[in-house]
Design a protein around this motif. Structure first.
Motif, mmCIF file in Angstrom:
data_model
loop_
_atom_site.group_PDB
_atom_site.id
_atom_site.type_symbol
_atom_site.label_atom_id
_atom_site.label_comp_id
_atom_site.label_asym_id
_atom_site.label_seq_id
_atom_site.Cartn_x
_atom_site.Cartn_y
_atom_site.Cartn_z
ATOM 1 N N GLN A 57 0.820 -1.207 0.000
ATOM 2 C CA GLN A 57 0.000 0.000 0.000
ATOM 3 C C GLN A 57 0.852 1.255 0.000
ATOM 4 O O GLN A 57 0.531 2.246 -0.640
ATOM 5 C CB GLN A 57 -0.913 0.009 1.230
ATOM 6 N N SER A 58 1.952 1.217 0.721
ATOM 7 C CA SER A 58 2.771 2.420 0.848
ATOM 8 C C SER A 58 3.671 2.669 -0.346
ATOM 9 O O SER A 58 4.060 3.790 -0.601
ATOM 10 C CB SER A 58 3.638 2.325 2.113
ATOM 11 N N THR A 59 4.024 1.613 -1.053
ATOM 12 C CA THR A 59 4.968 1.780 -2.163
ATOM 13 C C THR A 59 4.305 1.629 -3.522
ATOM 14 O O THR A 59 4.949 1.873 -4.545
ATOM 15 C CB THR A 59 6.102 0.746 -2.073
ATOM 16 N N ASN A 60 3.029 1.197 -3.531
ATOM 17 C CA ASN A 60 2.335 0.938 -4.798
ATOM 18 C C ASN A 60 3.020 -0.128 -5.644
ATOM 19 O O ASN A 60 2.959 -0.093 -6.876
ATOM 20 C CB ASN A 60 2.191 2.220 -5.620
ATOM 21 N N VAL A 61 3.673 -1.041 -4.987
ATOM 22 C CA VAL A 61 4.259 -2.179 -5.690
ATOM 23 C C VAL A 61 3.400 -3.386 -5.350
ATOM 24 O O VAL A 61 2.961 -3.536 -4.212
ATOM 25 C CB VAL A 61 5.716 -2.414 -5.232
ATOM 26 N N CYS A 62 3.123 -4.249 -6.319
ATOM 27 C CA CYS A 62 2.202 -5.342 -6.036
ATOM 28 C C CYS A 62 2.834 -6.360 -5.078
ATOM 29 O O CYS A 62 4.057 -6.539 -5.044
ATOM 30 C CB CYS A 62 1.707 -6.002 -7.324
ATOM 31 N N ILE A 63 1.980 -6.991 -4.309
ATOM 32 C CA ILE A 63 2.445 -7.866 -3.236
ATOM 33 C C ILE A 63 3.301 -9.005 -3.773
ATOM 34 O O ILE A 63 4.316 -9.366 -3.178
ATOM 35 C CB ILE A 63 1.234 -8.405 -2.439
ATOM 36 N N ASP A 64 2.883 -9.567 -4.894
ATOM 37 C CA ASP A 64 3.661 -10.666 -5.473
ATOM 38 C C ASP A 64 5.105 -10.263 -5.722
ATOM 39 O O ASP A 64 6.036 -11.021 -5.475
ATOM 40 C CB ASP A 64 3.044 -11.106 -6.803
#
Ligand SMILES: [Zn+2]
Length: 78
Positions: free
Chosen positions: A50-57
């Motif tokens: 959520q904080s970095t806008n990078v997907c969890i995968d």
């Protein structure tokens, strides 16, 4: 024709020969994630995402490779 020497270690996109194991996008993502984890060592993957806008995968994969801690600026040894 230009040689594409390797694929990005994270997103697997072909990239030009470089010192790095990752493409510029993933380098930037991993830098963000590393900074976030440094400030929030107990953050969950969801928090990081959520904080970095990078997907969890992608984050999970980075963490599994240890890229969130160190190494992304080191040349690949093989
Ligand atoms: Zn990449």
């Amino acid at each position: 024709m230009k040689d594409i020497v390797r694929n990005c270690r994270l997103c697997k996109e072909p990239m030009e020969s470089s010192l790095f194991m990752m493409c510029p996008t993933c380098l930037k993502d991993s830098e963000q994630i590393r900074n976030f984890i440094r400030k929030n060592p107990l953050a969950s993957l969801e928090d990081i995402s959520q904080s970095t806008n990078v997907c969890i995968d992608k984050i999970e994969y980075m963490v599994s490779l240890g890229l969130n801690r160190k190494g992304e600026y080191e040349p690949e040894m093989n």
